[in-house]
Scaffold this active site. Structure first.
Site, PDB file in Angstrom:
ATOM      1  N   SER A   8     -11.261  -0.281   2.974  1.00  0.00           N
ATOM      2  CA  SER A   8     -10.512  -0.799   4.115  1.00  0.00           C
ATOM      3  C   SER A   8      -9.794   0.353   4.822  1.00  0.00           C
ATOM      4  CB  SER A   8      -9.499  -1.835   3.631  1.00  0.00           C
ATOM      5  OG  SER A   8      -8.740  -2.337   4.695  1.00  0.00           O
ATOM      6  N   GLU A  20      -4.980   3.068   6.078  1.00  0.00           N
ATOM      7  CA  GLU A  20      -4.844   2.868   4.634  1.00  0.00           C
ATOM      8  C   GLU A  20      -5.602   3.962   3.892  1.00  0.00           C
ATOM      9  OE1 GLU A  20      -6.445  -0.480   1.510  1.00  0.00           O
ATOM     10  OE2 GLU A  20      -5.362  -1.189   3.274  1.00  0.00           O
ATOM     11  N   ARG A  46       0.834  -1.211   0.000  1.00  0.00           N
ATOM     12  CA  ARG A  46       0.000   0.000   0.000  1.00  0.00           C
ATOM     13  C   ARG A  46       0.869   1.262   0.000  1.00  0.00           C
ATOM     14  NH1 ARG A  46      -2.093  -3.810  -1.090  1.00  0.00           N
ATOM     15  NH2 ARG A  46      -3.960  -4.805  -0.254  1.00  0.00           N
TER      16      ARG A  46
END
EC number: 1.3.1.98
Length: 284
Positions: free
Chosen positions: A203, A274, A153
């Site tokens: 998420s 995130e 990420r």
């Protein structure tokens, strides 16, 4: 004229900005950035992994949703940054180019996915990147894959002041029916496990390590359905925070910090977000 960003984010939260710029192509994007000059601005794709403050932002927002052209070159594909991932996946299926099936159902744009190296089910979009065209210091230039860092990420683009305009990606030949079967399986799993019926920013937290599943950890604390104001930990998947009704930026931020505190107390693990956060006109 002010524009509400709550109309442009998937979680339906966000204050007003004075200028919303919607370039029609890469060239008009380049011109727009040069015209803005010293005016502070932020780039937005489809607003699907984004939490924006409720107060007005004294910035311009440049949204790339109209940059959505795809061009095929053998087993390589040139994609503009505003292209929805879903559209790219369907295009690749028709072209019988496989590999990106895991991304089917991930909301958001190609540019946003490259920026954060989006992934799911063991795959990451960075694996397929050959080169990325960026707008840097008012000019467009290409970066080869050897010049780009991709991590979990994470990517080069989170660390430097450049704007993703186009991406050259490489895939392998695969039969359409094989690709479709994989995509159908992934979307079925998402529908079963994720709260796609309610507004969210996807998420919320990164996985701190490979063997630590954030959603399961939050669920083990009995926090499914826990609510602060209009923000709620999803009853379907504890790794998601949903807008259960008129949630504010403050509601979501308080819930994020509450979850981080509880997970730290129980597991000794520091959770990182995130989801991208815009506060005081800056990315956090």
């Amino acid at each position: 004229m002010f524009e509400k960003l709550s109309c442009h984010t998937s979680i339906k939260i966000g204050g007003r900005v004075k200028y919303l710029v919607l370039p029609n192509d890469v060239f008009s994007l380049e011109r727009a950035i040069n015209v803005l000059g010293d005016v502070p601005f932020q780039m937005m794709g489809l607003g699907t992994n984004l939490l924006v403050q409720d107060d007005d932002l004294d910035i311009a927002v440049v949204k790339t949703e109209r940059l959505n052209q795809i061009e095929i070159k053998g087993e390589k594909v040139l994609v503009e940054s505003g292209t929805p991932l879903k559209r790219l996946c369907l295009f690749l299926m028709e072209a019988e180019l496989g590999g990106l099936e895991f991304a089917y159902g991930i909301p958001g744009s190609v540019g946003g996915a490259i920026y954060m190296n989006a992934g799911a089910y063991g795959g990451e979009i960075g694996e397929f990147v050959e080169a990325v065209e960026v707008l840097r210091d008012g000019k467009r230039t290409w970066l080869s894959k050897n010049e780009i860092f991709f991590g979990y990420r994470d990517s080069t683009f989170k660390r430097e002041k450049s704007i993703i305009t186009r991406v050259m990606m490489s895939f392998k030949r695969e039969k359409k029916e094989v690709i479709k079967a994989k995509m159908d399986d992934y979307i079925k799993r998402r529908l079963e496990k994720q709260p796609l019926d309610l507004p969210s920013a996807g998420s919320v937290f990164k996985r701190p390590r490979e063997d630590f599943y954030v959603g399961k950890a939050i669920e083990s604390l009995g926090l499914k359905g826990y609510r602060i104001g209009g923000a709620q930990i999803s009853e379907k998947h504890a790794g998601f925070i949903v807008n259960a009704g008129n949630a504010t930026f403050d509601d979501v931020m308080k819930l994020i910090e509450f979850v981080r505190k509880k997970v730290k107390e129980k597991y000794g693990v520091e959770l990182e977000t995130e989801v991208e956060i815009w506060w005081n006109g800056r990315r956090w």
